[in-house]
Scaffold this motif. Structure first.
Motif, PDB file in Angstrom:
ATOM      1  N   VAL A 102      -2.969   5.061  -2.331  1.00  0.00           N
ATOM      2  CA  VAL A 102      -4.092   5.796  -1.751  1.00  0.00           C
ATOM      3  C   VAL A 102      -3.680   7.310  -1.774  1.00  0.00           C
ATOM      4  CG1 VAL A 102      -5.085   5.985   0.520  1.00  0.00           C
ATOM      5  CG2 VAL A 102      -4.241   3.913  -0.074  1.00  0.00           C
ATOM      6  N   ASP A 103      -4.798   8.033  -1.835  1.00  0.00           N
ATOM      7  CA  ASP A 103      -4.686   9.415  -1.620  1.00  0.00           C
ATOM      8  C   ASP A 103      -5.905  10.104  -1.351  1.00  0.00           C
ATOM      9  OD1 ASP A 103      -2.053  11.287  -2.588  1.00  0.00           O
ATOM     10  OD2 ASP A 103      -4.023  12.582  -2.577  1.00  0.00           O
TER      11      ASP A 103
ATOM     12  N   VAL B  43       0.930  -1.224   0.223  1.00  0.00           N
ATOM     13  CA  VAL B  43       0.047   0.127   0.061  1.00  0.00           C
ATOM     14  C   VAL B  43       0.873   1.194   0.118  1.00  0.00           C
ATOM     15  CG1 VAL B  43      -0.112  -0.014   2.431  1.00  0.00           C
ATOM     16  CG2 VAL B  43      -1.814   1.133   1.190  1.00  0.00           C
TER      17      VAL B  43
ATOM     18  N   CYS C  54       3.925  -1.121   3.541  1.00  0.00           N
ATOM     19  CA  CYS C  54       3.440   0.260   3.451  1.00  0.00           C
ATOM     20  C   CYS C  54       4.750   1.091   2.937  1.00  0.00           C
ATOM     21  CB  CYS C  54       3.096   0.643   4.753  1.00  0.00           C
ATOM     22  SG  CYS C  54       2.450   2.562   4.523  1.00  0.00           S
TER      23      CYS C  54
ATOM     24  N   ARG D 162      -8.989   8.595   3.137  1.00  0.00           N
ATOM     25  CA  ARG D 162      -7.904   8.997   4.087  1.00  0.00           C
ATOM     26  C   ARG D 162      -7.076   7.426   4.625  1.00  0.00           C
ATOM     27  NH1 ARG D 162      -7.021  13.928   5.564  1.00  0.00           N
ATOM     28  NH2 ARG D 162      -5.861  13.351   7.478  1.00  0.00           N
ATOM     29  N   ALA D 163      -6.018   7.170   4.913  1.00  0.00           N
ATOM     30  CA  ALA D 163      -5.688   5.975   5.121  1.00  0.00           C
ATOM     31  C   ALA D 163      -6.112   5.441   6.538  1.00  0.00           C
ATOM     32  CB  ALA D 163      -4.019   6.030   5.156  1.00  0.00           C
TER      33      ALA D 163
ATOM     34  N   GLY E 273       5.779   5.214   1.871  1.00  0.00           N
ATOM     35  CA  GLY E 273       5.101   6.731   1.673  1.00  0.00           C
ATOM     36  C   GLY E 273       6.532   7.338   1.318  1.00  0.00           C
TER      37      GLY E 273
ATOM     38  N   TRP F 169      -1.559   6.625  11.146  1.00  0.00           N
ATOM     39  CA  TRP F 169      -2.501   6.493   9.872  1.00  0.00           C
ATOM     40  C   TRP F 169      -2.604   5.065   9.502  1.00  0.00           C
ATOM     41  CZ3 TRP F 169      -0.802  11.517   6.717  1.00  0.00           C
ATOM     42  CH2 TRP F 169      -1.296  12.553   7.312  1.00  0.00           C
ATOM     43  N   VAL F 170      -1.249   4.419   9.531  1.00  0.00           N
ATOM     44  CA  VAL F 170      -1.128   3.288   8.864  1.00  0.00           C
ATOM     45  C   VAL F 170      -1.109   2.071   9.694  1.00  0.00           C
ATOM     46  CG1 VAL F 170      -0.087   4.325   6.823  1.00  0.00           C
ATOM     47  CG2 VAL F 170       1.468   3.223   8.498  1.00  0.00           C
TER      48      VAL F 170
ATOM     49  N   HIS G 121      -8.484  -4.294   3.873  1.00  0.00           N
ATOM     50  CA  HIS G 121      -7.582  -3.546   4.645  1.00  0.00           C
ATOM     51  C   HIS G 121      -6.920  -3.737   6.016  1.00  0.00           C
ATOM     52  CE1 HIS G 121      -8.550  -1.186   1.016  1.00  0.00           C
ATOM     53  NE2 HIS G 121      -9.483  -0.966   1.332  1.00  0.00           N
TER      54      HIS G 121
ATOM     55  N   VAL H 247       0.742   4.913   0.526  1.00  0.00           N
ATOM     56  CA  VAL H 247      -0.130   6.079   1.319  1.00  0.00           C
ATOM     57  C   VAL H 247       0.241   7.502   1.113  1.00  0.00           C
ATOM     58  CG1 VAL H 247      -1.082   6.694   3.536  1.00  0.00           C
ATOM     59  CG2 VAL H 247      -0.805   4.408   2.943  1.00  0.00           C
TER      60      VAL H 247
END
Length: 342
Positions: free
Chosen positions: A166-167, A141, A213, A194-195, A215, A227-228, A206, A143
């Motif tokens: 994701v955005d 994922v 993950c 939103r994550a 980012g 968030w994650v 999810h 993010v």
């Protein structure tokens, strides 16, 4: 004669006094004037070498993707010639989309800048993610993907891995989805939102479903971990985060690895680094982030429905009228005034 003599004596006196005052020019070259080098102005430098200042811009890391240097770098990481061509195509697509939509900074947005500043640092994560190839379940994922980085370049390099980008900005995701289609990347899907709310929206898809993950400078790392934290597989999930600058101590104490990207793609090729944390470390950092969940509850559970509220008519609600019923006008017993009775 007395006046002439007086003027002469004054002139001599002034000459003798100024001989003891150092020249302003000579004082600038005196080392005594600059006892603290930190406070020394650039224009008063005592060094014989010319003083220069350097500023890092996007164009500083520009690299022609068609050049032998670019091909040599990606080849050393294990990128095939066909994959390199797709990375070039991606660079062109980002520039085209950026003319219509602000995916990345529009300043110095050229193919060379996109490749050197955005594509190549994403490709640098390849050695760090190669361990995914040996796993049965492979899900990544990305993010805060923005313009598709690092997710799209990694999806090119790992065709057998499922990527969810994701955005919270729908326009950017539409561009990312279009670029994935143009590149025939069937292993890419996007998620608009939103994550931290992904688990509440669909826990089965999810909650603890991702092996990695990724980012890139999305937010302060403690907040990002918050968030994650529920997205990562708790057994062997990893967070790989591209960042520049200082990192909070709460993060550095729990890092599994800290890898400068230029150690992977060449000296001076990037000013970023990749930080790696385990899923358990992400949880620990998230606890100290100071963030709070917007919705509290066990993932996957549904809210209880209120049947009474469902059957209750809303106040002031519109109801269809039955024409057979007598109209309520409010003056059924009204008697007209007859003046003859008086």
């Amino acid at each position: 004669m007395s006046i002439f003599l007086l003027v002469t004596l004054v002139a001599i006196a002034i000459t003798n006094v100024t001989s003891f005052i150092p020249s302003p020019i000579s004082s600038l070259s005196s080392n005594k004037l600059h006892t603290n080098p930190k406070l020394q102005p650039l224009f008063l430098s005592t060094s014989d070498e010319p003083t220069t200042t350097t500023t890092t811009t996007s164009s500083f890391y520009a690299l022609d993707p068609e050049s032998s240097e670019a091909k040599s770098i990606t080849s050393s990481l294990g990128v095939t010639p066909a994959q390199h061509e797709l990375l070039i195509d991606l660079s062109h697509l980002v520039v085209e989309w950026n003319d219509r939509l602000n995916l990345i900074s529009r300043k110095d947005c050229t193919v060379n800048v996109v490749f050197g500043r955005h594509v190549l640092p994403s490709v640098a994560l390849l050695p760090l993610l190669l361990k995914l190839e040996g796993k049965e379940k492979k899900k990544v994922v990305d993010v805060g993907t923005g313009g598709g980085f690092p997710g799209l370049p990694l999806a090119i390099l790992f065709p057998s891995v499922e990527f969810t980008l994701v955005d919270s900005v729908g326009k950017k995701l539409r561009a990312v989805s279009d670029m994935a289609d143009e590149l025939s990347l069937t292993n890419v899907q996007t998620h608009h939102g939103r994550a931290e709310l992904m688990v509440d929206e669909s826990a089965s898809l999810h909650y603890q479903q991702y092996d990695v993950c990724v980012g890139r400078s999305v937010a302060a790392l403690p907040k990002f971990c918050f968030w994650v934290q529920d997205l990562l597989n708790p057994d062997d999930g990893k967070l790989v985060y591209i960042i520049g600058g200082e990192v909070e101590e709460v993060v550095t104490l729990r890092l599994e690895d800290d890898v400068p990207l230029d150690s992977l793609i060449g000296d001076g090729a990037s000013d970023k680094r990749a930080l790696i944390l385990t899923a358990s470390s992400v949880k620990e950092v998230a606890k100290e982030s100071g963030e709070k969940k917007q919705r509290v509850g066990v993932p996957g559970t549904k809210r209880k429905s209120n049947s009474k509220r469902k059957n209750r008519e809303a106040r002031g609600g519109w109801v269809k009228r039955d024409n057979a019923e007598k109209k309520q006008r409010g003056y059924d017993d009204f008697k007209r005034f007859d003046s003859g009775t008086f």
